[in-house]
Design a protein around this motif. Sequence first.
Motif, PDB file in Angstrom:
ATOM      1  N   ARG A 120       0.829  -1.225   0.000  1.00  0.00           N
ATOM      2  CA  ARG A 120       0.000   0.000   0.000  1.00  0.00           C
ATOM      3  C   ARG A 120       0.854   1.262   0.000  1.00  0.00           C
ATOM      4  O   ARG A 120       0.384   2.330  -0.389  1.00  0.00           O
ATOM      5  N   GLN A 121       2.101   1.143   0.455  1.00  0.00           N
ATOM      6  CA  GLN A 121       3.018   2.285   0.428  1.00  0.00           C
ATOM      7  C   GLN A 121       3.659   2.450  -0.944  1.00  0.00           C
ATOM      8  O   GLN A 121       4.367   3.425  -1.196  1.00  0.00           O
ATOM      9  N   GLY A 122       3.492   1.453  -1.811  1.00  0.00           N
ATOM     10  CA  GLY A 122       4.036   1.520  -3.168  1.00  0.00           C
ATOM     11  C   GLY A 122       5.514   1.174  -3.266  1.00  0.00           C
ATOM     12  O   GLY A 122       6.158   1.526  -4.256  1.00  0.00           O
ATOM     13  N   VAL A 123       6.053   0.484  -2.265  1.00  0.00           N
ATOM     14  CA  VAL A 123       7.468   0.114  -2.319  1.00  0.00           C
ATOM     15  C   VAL A 123       7.639  -1.246  -2.993  1.00  0.00           C
ATOM     16  O   VAL A 123       6.695  -2.033  -3.074  1.00  0.00           O
ATOM     17  N   ARG A 124       8.847  -1.512  -3.479  1.00  0.00           N
ATOM     18  CA  ARG A 124       9.113  -2.763  -4.199  1.00  0.00           C
ATOM     19  C   ARG A 124       9.770  -3.832  -3.351  1.00  0.00           C
ATOM     20  O   ARG A 124       9.784  -4.988  -3.729  1.00  0.00           O
ATOM     21  N   HIS A 125      10.345  -3.436  -2.213  1.00  0.00           N
ATOM     22  CA  HIS A 125      11.070  -4.405  -1.394  1.00  0.00           C
ATOM     23  C   HIS A 125      10.648  -4.322   0.066  1.00  0.00           C
ATOM     24  O   HIS A 125      10.434  -3.236   0.595  1.00  0.00           O
ATOM     25  N   LEU A 126      10.582  -5.491   0.690  1.00  0.00           N
ATOM     26  CA  LEU A 126      10.364  -5.601   2.121  1.00  0.00           C
ATOM     27  C   LEU A 126      11.642  -6.190   2.693  1.00  0.00           C
ATOM     28  O   LEU A 126      12.082  -7.253   2.266  1.00  0.00           O
ATOM     29  N   THR A 127      12.276  -5.486   3.620  1.00  0.00           N
ATOM     30  CA  THR A 127      13.566  -5.906   4.149  1.00  0.00           C
ATOM     31  C   THR A 127      13.489  -6.074   5.664  1.00  0.00           C
ATOM     32  O   THR A 127      12.562  -5.596   6.307  1.00  0.00           O
TER      33      THR A 127
END
Length: 162
Positions: A120-127
């Motif tokens: 929902r934040q529009g980011v491509r990676h979860l780290t």
Amino acid sequence: MNVEHPGVRIRPIREEDRHAVLTLAHRLTEGVAEWRDPEAVVEAARQWLAGSLTPEGDRPGAVFVAETDDGVVGVVSVNTHQHFTGTVDAYVGELAVAPHAVRGGVGRQLMAAAETWARRQGVRHLTLETGAANTTARRFYAALGFREEAIRLTRTLDEGNA
């Protein structure tokens, strides 16, 4: 990754969850290097979790708890973080599951909530980061599709290493 398990509900954290969430602090110490002070590690974990309990409007990111009829059995915090390359990633700061709830899908459900928030934040990676010696967590994250990206090296300095 959105696996539902009966009896477990994922929801945003509330102030009344404070005590239950803070009792999970010791779970964040697993896999920490043996040269780190164990009491300092537990206190840092408590501080991280306590920081997660600021009122929702005052805190960046999101914090979710897993609850059953017995109460809170897990917590995850997620926020945005700028990678050194300049891209913005979502970052899981803490994931802790009560010992009696481990291997029951709670961690997966909490990570699914963090992933949904990140999308929902529009980011491509979860780290995220975990202790190098925390092989259980490393296997868990690998099973969720995480790949190791960096290695942190530490050298203990004492009088003999001057």
